[in-house]
Design an enzyme around this catalytic site. Structure first.
Site, PDB file in Angstrom:
ATOM      1  N   GLY A 147      -8.002   1.729  -4.385  1.00 22.61           N
ATOM      2  CA  GLY A 147      -7.986   2.574  -3.196  1.00 22.61           C
ATOM      3  C   GLY A 147      -6.650   3.264  -2.996  1.00 22.61           C
ATOM      4  O   GLY A 147      -6.597   4.428  -2.582  1.00 22.61           O
ATOM      5  N   ASP A 148      -5.561   2.551  -3.281  1.00 17.67           N
ATOM      6  CA  ASP A 148      -4.239   3.154  -3.156  1.00 17.67           C
ATOM      7  C   ASP A 148      -4.043   4.267  -4.177  1.00 17.67           C
ATOM      8  O   ASP A 148      -3.430   5.306  -3.879  1.00 17.67           O
ATOM      9  CB  ASP A 148      -3.150   2.092  -3.336  1.00 17.67           C
ATOM     10  CG  ASP A 148      -3.158   1.072  -2.218  1.00 17.67           C
ATOM     11  OD1 ASP A 148      -3.614   1.410  -1.112  1.00 17.67           O
ATOM     12  OD2 ASP A 148      -2.704  -0.069  -2.454  1.00 17.67           O
ATOM     13  N   LYS A 198       0.810  -1.214   0.000  1.00 14.67           N
ATOM     14  CA  LYS A 198       0.000   0.000   0.000  1.00 14.67           C
ATOM     15  C   LYS A 198       0.848   1.271   0.000  1.00 14.67           C
ATOM     16  O   LYS A 198       0.527   2.242  -0.667  1.00 14.67           O
ATOM     17  CB  LYS A 198      -0.968  -0.013   1.185  1.00 14.67           C
ATOM     18  CG  LYS A 198      -2.108  -1.005   0.994  1.00 14.67           C
ATOM     19  CD  LYS A 198      -3.162  -0.842   2.053  1.00 14.67           C
ATOM     20  CE  LYS A 198      -4.366  -1.702   1.688  1.00 14.67           C
ATOM     21  NZ  LYS A 198      -5.000  -1.258   0.424  1.00 14.67           N
TER      22      LYS A 198
END
Length: 302
Positions: free
Chosen positions: A246-247, A38
Site C-alpha cells: 500500500g505504501d 509509512k
C-alpha cells in the site's frame, strides 16, 4: 517536489509458517530488520518512481535511527526536515506468514513528536504534492492539510492506520487513499450513503468535491471523482509478502500526480508498483524501481 510528512520506523520482521491465533506461540523460520514506517516507505517509493522528495519526520538518538534512514539516504531524499528526539526511533514488529499475509504492531516512539511547528521544515510551495499518513499525531496531519492548501500544494492522504477521529478532516485532502477495510470503516463514521462500496465512494466524492481511491488488493484499485468512477486492475502475481504494498502504491501515485499524469495512468502505474512490491520480502527493500514498473505495465498491456 513531493513532500512527505510522516513516520519513520525500523521494521523487525519474523517469518512464520502461519500467523498465530490469540495466545498462541508459533515457531519462526527467519528474522530480518528493514527500514520502514509509512511515511518513509512512501517517500522512498516516490523517489524510486523518479520524483524529487523531501521528508519531514523524526527519529530517536539511538542505534536504530541510522538503519531507519539508510535507504532514504541512498535514495537521495532530502532529509533536512528529519529531526532527532530523546524518544526511541519508531519500530514495527511484523510477522509474515507463508501465504504472504502479515500482522503488525507499531510503536510510534519519535513519530509522536512530529508537531505542527515542524511543518516549517517542509518549505511548502505552489505545485508541490504533499503526501501524508496517520502514523504521526492527527493534529499535525490536519495542520499539514491546511498549510498545503494555503501554499497551493496538492494533498494525498493515506488513511492508514485507521483512526476514527480523523474522519472529520478527511475531506480536506485532494486525494484520499484507503484500503477496502479502512474505507468501509470511514464510510460508517461519515454515514456515507449507498448500497455498495462504489456507491458510497461516489457519495464521498460528491459531498467533498474530492477524489477517493480504494485499494482492493488482488482486485486492483477503484477511484471515484466528483464526475467519474474508475477501475484499474492489479497485476496477476503470486505474493510473497504484502508488507509495504500500500505504501508503494501511495508513493508511486503521488509521483504520477507530480509528473502530471492523467488520473487513470497515475493509478495504473501505482497499482503495478504495488503488485511488484509483493514479490519481495520487507517494505522498503521490496519497492520496485521505475524501469521495472514500466516494463511490467508494458507487458501487461501487450
Amino acid at each position: 517536489m513531493i513532500v512527505v510528512i510522516g513516520s519513520i520506523n525500523l521494521d523487525l520482521i519474523a517469518s512464520v509458517d502461519r500467523l498465530p491465533g490469540p495466545g498462541e506461540t508459533v515457531r519462526g523460520s527467519g528474522f530480518a530488520t528493514a527500514p520502514g514506517g509509512k511515511g518513509a516507505n512512501q517517500a522512498l517509493a516516490a523517489a524510486r518512481a523518479g520524483a524529487k522528495v523531501r521528508m519531514v519526520g523524526a527519529v530517536g538518538k539511538d542505534s536504530f535511527a541510522s538503519d531507519a534512514l539508510a535507504l532514504l539516504r541512498d535514495g537521495k531524499i532530502d532529509l533536512s526536515g528529519v529531526g532527532e528526539t530523546f524518544a526511541s526511533t519508531g519500530t514495527a514488529l511484523i510477522m509474515v506468514g507463508a501465504d504472504g499475509e502479515n500482522v503488525i504492531a507499531v510503536v510510534a516512539g519519535a513519530n509522536d513528536s512530529v508537531v505542527p511547528g515542524d511543518l516549517s521544515k517542509a518549505f511548502l510551495k505552489n505545485g508541490d504534492v504533499v503526501l501524508l499518513q496517520l502514523e504521526i499525531p492527527l493534529q499535525t496531519v490536519e495542520a499539514a492539510l491546511d498549510a498545503a492548501r494555503t501554499a497551493g500544494a496538492i494533498t494525498v492522504l493515506n488513511t492508514a492506520p485507521f483512526h476514527g477521529d480523523a474522519a472529520g478532516f478527511l475531506g480536506k485532502a485532494d486525494y484520499l487513499v484507503a484500503n477496502e477495510t479502512e474505507f468501509d470503516l470511514y464510510g460508517e463514521a461519515l454515514s456515507l450513503n449507498g448500497r455498495d462500496r462504489p456507491a458510497r465512494m461516489r457519495d464521498y466524492a460528491a459531498r467533498t468535491g474530492r477524489t477517493i481511491v480504494a485499494t482492493l488488493g488482488p482486485d486492483g484499485v477503484l477511484a471515484a471523482t466528483p464526475d467519474d468512477l474508475l477501475m484499474v486492475p492489479a497485476l496477476q502475481i503470486t505474493p510473497l509478502d504484502t508488507v509495504g504494498a500500500g505504501d508503494t502504491f501511495c508513493g508511486y501515485f503521488a509521483a504520477g500526480l507530480a509528473a502530471g499524469l492523467p488520473l487513470d495512468q497515475a493509478l495504473a502505474r501505482a497499482a503495478a508498483a504495488g503488485s511488484l512490491a509483493c514479490l519481495k520480502a520487507g517494505a522498503q527493500p521490496a519497492i520496485p524501481l521505475a524501469r521495472d514498473v514500466d516494463a511490467a505495465l508494458q507487458k501487461s498491456t501487450g
